[in-house]
Design a protein around this motif. Structure first.
Motif, PDB file in Angstrom:
ATOM      1  N   UNK A 101       0.564  -0.970   0.142  1.00 59.63           N
ATOM      2  CA  UNK A 101       0.096  -0.337  -0.131  1.00 59.63           C
ATOM      3  C   UNK A 101       0.756   1.476   0.310  1.00 59.63           C
ATOM      4  N   UNK A 102       1.967   1.367   0.860  1.00 64.50           N
ATOM      5  CA  UNK A 102       2.446   2.533   1.034  1.00 64.50           C
ATOM      6  C   UNK A 102       2.608   3.187   1.994  1.00 64.50           C
ATOM      7  N   UNK A 103       0.770   3.456   1.941  1.00 66.93           N
ATOM      8  CA  UNK A 103       1.047   5.071   3.248  1.00 66.93           C
ATOM      9  C   UNK A 103       0.768   4.333   4.060  1.00 66.93           C
ATOM     10  N   UNK A 104       1.032   3.128   4.816  1.00 72.07           N
ATOM     11  CA  UNK A 104       1.190   2.821   6.264  1.00 72.07           C
ATOM     12  C   UNK A 104      -0.431   2.525   6.354  1.00 72.07           C
ATOM     13  N   UNK A 105      -1.501   3.208   5.928  1.00 81.05           N
ATOM     14  CA  UNK A 105      -2.885   3.002   5.796  1.00 81.05           C
ATOM     15  C   UNK A 105      -3.370   1.750   6.530  1.00 81.05           C
ATOM     16  N   UNK A 106      -4.623   0.904   7.551  1.00 79.97           N
ATOM     17  CA  UNK A 106      -4.264  -0.513   7.911  1.00 79.97           C
ATOM     18  C   UNK A 106      -4.884  -1.011   7.184  1.00 79.97           C
ATOM     19  N   UNK A 107      -5.091  -1.920   6.179  1.00 81.67           N
ATOM     20  CA  UNK A 107      -5.862  -3.344   5.274  1.00 81.67           C
ATOM     21  C   UNK A 107      -7.057  -3.252   5.669  1.00 81.67           C
ATOM     22  N   UNK A 108      -7.848  -3.591   5.167  1.00 85.64           N
ATOM     23  CA  UNK A 108      -9.019  -4.135   4.781  1.00 85.64           C
ATOM     24  C   UNK A 108      -8.802  -5.312   4.774  1.00 85.64           C
ATOM     25  N   UNK A 109      -9.831  -6.176   5.454  1.00 81.95           N
ATOM     26  CA  UNK A 109      -9.609  -7.412   5.334  1.00 81.95           C
ATOM     27  C   UNK A 109     -11.250  -8.446   5.395  1.00 81.95           C
ATOM     28  N   UNK A 110     -10.999  -9.253   5.060  1.00 85.46           N
ATOM     29  CA  UNK A 110     -12.206  -9.710   4.878  1.00 85.46           C
ATOM     30  C   UNK A 110     -13.621 -10.527   5.546  1.00 85.46           C
ATOM     31  N   UNK A 111     -13.106 -10.694   6.432  1.00 80.70           N
ATOM     32  CA  UNK A 111     -13.312 -11.131   7.771  1.00 80.70           C
ATOM     33  C   UNK A 111     -12.256 -10.344   9.250  1.00 80.70           C
ATOM     34  N   UNK A 112     -12.954 -10.616  10.220  1.00 82.12           N
ATOM     35  CA  UNK A 112     -12.169  -9.660  12.010  1.00 82.12           C
ATOM     36  C   UNK A 112     -11.062 -10.523  12.190  1.00 82.12           C
ATOM     37  N   UNK A 113      -9.926 -10.261  12.130  1.00 77.68           N
ATOM     38  CA  UNK A 113      -8.694 -11.675  12.439  1.00 77.68           C
ATOM     39  C   UNK A 113      -9.007 -12.329  14.169  1.00 77.68           C
ATOM     40  N   UNK A 114      -8.993 -13.673  13.915  1.00 76.45           N
ATOM     41  CA  UNK A 114      -9.856 -13.766  14.970  1.00 76.45           C
ATOM     42  C   UNK A 114      -8.828 -13.428  16.161  1.00 76.45           C
ATOM     43  N   UNK A 115      -7.756 -13.443  15.462  1.00 76.25           N
ATOM     44  CA  UNK A 115      -6.989 -12.879  17.372  1.00 76.25           C
ATOM     45  C   UNK A 115      -6.865 -11.475  17.141  1.00 76.25           C
ATOM     46  N   UNK A 116      -7.266 -10.252  16.443  1.00 74.69           N
ATOM     47  CA  UNK A 116      -8.372  -9.176  16.857  1.00 74.69           C
ATOM     48  C   UNK A 116      -9.593  -9.382  17.940  1.00 74.69           C
ATOM     49  N   UNK A 117      -9.930  -9.972  17.481  1.00 80.93           N
ATOM     50  CA  UNK A 117     -11.493 -10.046  18.254  1.00 80.93           C
ATOM     51  C   UNK A 117     -10.506 -10.904  19.320  1.00 80.93           C
TER      52      UNK A 117
END
Length: 371
Positions: A101-117
């Motif tokens: 991405x180059x801009x450092x912004x968080x990438x969207x994901x298809x699902x909420x990562x289990x660890x994050x949740x």
């Protein structure tokens, strides 16, 4: 760029538009590891043609193939189009383009990562934790403590904390009373790292079991990092729940799910949903694989509830789909899974079937069900 190739910007917009969407990481499973950067379903290229219908039940769903930037997705997409899949798309540049991405912004994901949740759950609930060395000290002192490993039986068999018993996550409340008959026993929930252990421990706490419950910080990884030895084999595995365990589970699952509101549907409704041309529906049997093998509804997939809790995206490939959780009449596994999945944005319904009665056997013989 061909009509069937999309840019990373287009995929970003599709991930936000609320319409049904499937994203498949078609790289080799060993390369993908635990999860792709998109937290998309991993289906290696050589398996896509034969297995895609299992993961994407409606051919009309927008389906994006993501490769390693090597052009494999274009070849697979051509094969699928010839096979009657009209909405197959290829992400230009694959995973390398997505992550650059180059801009450092968080990438969207298809699902909420289990660890994050799960970490968010831990922070909110302040789930109690114990270290490997603290647990070993309790064991060495002969304290009344039980370790419950919430991974799959296969993972447990490979290695686990000595003395642990294998109880996959969705089975915890159902099997609990047989495993922990005394209210003074300390209960430690373990997995390979964090997610399933935290969620398992918090499930028991929210169900208000009478025992002191904590999770093992970083699970088996921490155990070996502390210089301690794991054991292997099917040393202690869950058994069929007793009547006392089922009564206990009935009471405590009601506590866990007291604020939950999930529609309960019948078999006819489930079948209508499954063939709905406008909406994707998954019929997922969350009982144990052994129970599924003995008897199950036609058109359902065996999908252990504990795995759905941690890595739902490995099974539910269509974002925005309906998910029907199939269980026995007690519904403890289904209600446990639904309790957590709905917090991740899934639309859930329950289908509870009395698999143990004569009526079930008669229905199976008539062809309405399959065993």
């Amino acid at each position: 760029m061909s009509r069937k190739t999309i840019s990373t910007d287009t995929l970003r917009s599709w991930l936000r538009d609320g319409r049904e969407l499937a994203v498949l990481d078609i790289r080799d499973a060993e390369l993908v590891g635990y999860a792709s950067p998109l937290f998309a379903t991993n289906l290696p290229a050589e398996r896509v043609a034969g297995e895609l219908i299992r993961f994407v039940p409606r051919k009309a769903v927008r389906t994006v193939l993501v490769d390693g930037g090597d052009g494999v997705a274009s070849r697979v997409a051509n094969e699928l189009e010839i096979g009657g899949w009209p909405n197959i798309f290829v992400l230009e540049g694959g995973i390398p383009a997505w992550t650059a991405t180059g801009d450092g912004a968080p990438l969207p994901t298809f699902d909420i990562p289990g660890v994050d949740f799960v970490k968010a759950v831990e922070k909110e609930k302040k789930t109690p934790v114990i270290s490997a060395l603290e647990l070993k000290k309790l064991q060495d002192a002969g304290e009344d403590v039980i370790v419950i490993d919430t991974r799959t039986v296969a993972e447990f068999t490979r290695d686990h904390v000595p003395g642990a018993v294998s109880v996959p996550g969705a089975e915890l409340v159902l099997r609990y009373k047989d495993l922990v008959p005394s209210e003074t026993t300390r209960v430690v929930v373990s997995c390979a790292g964090l997610p399933r252990a935290i969620l398992g421990a918090q499930t028991l706490i929210d169900a208000q079991v009478p025992n002191e419950v904590s999770y093992l910080d970083d699970g088996t990884k921490a155990w070996t990092a502390a210089g301690l030895q794991l054991e292997s084999g099917k040393t202690r595995i869950y058994q069929d729940p007793s009547d006392e365990a089922r009564d206990f589970a009935r009471e405590h699952i009601a506590t866990l799910s007291s604020d939950d509101r999930f529609p309960e549907i019948d078999i006819d409704t489930a079948r209508k949903w499954a063939v709905d041309s406008e909406r994707t529906t998954y019929l997922l049997d969350v009982r144990t694989p052994e129970e599924f093998e003995k008897a199950h509804l036609d058109g359902t997939l065996s999908s252990e509830g504990g795995q759905l809790l941690g890595v739902a995206y490995r099974t539910i490939a269509v974002r925005g789909s309906r998910v029907v959780l199939v269980d026995d009449l007690l519904g403890v596994r289904a209600r446990t899974v639904a309790h957590w999945l709905q917090r991740r944005g899934y639309e859930i319904a329950l289908l509870l079937v009395d698999f143990r009665t004569q009526n079930w056997q008669s229905a199976a013989r008539s062809g309405e069900l399959v065993t």
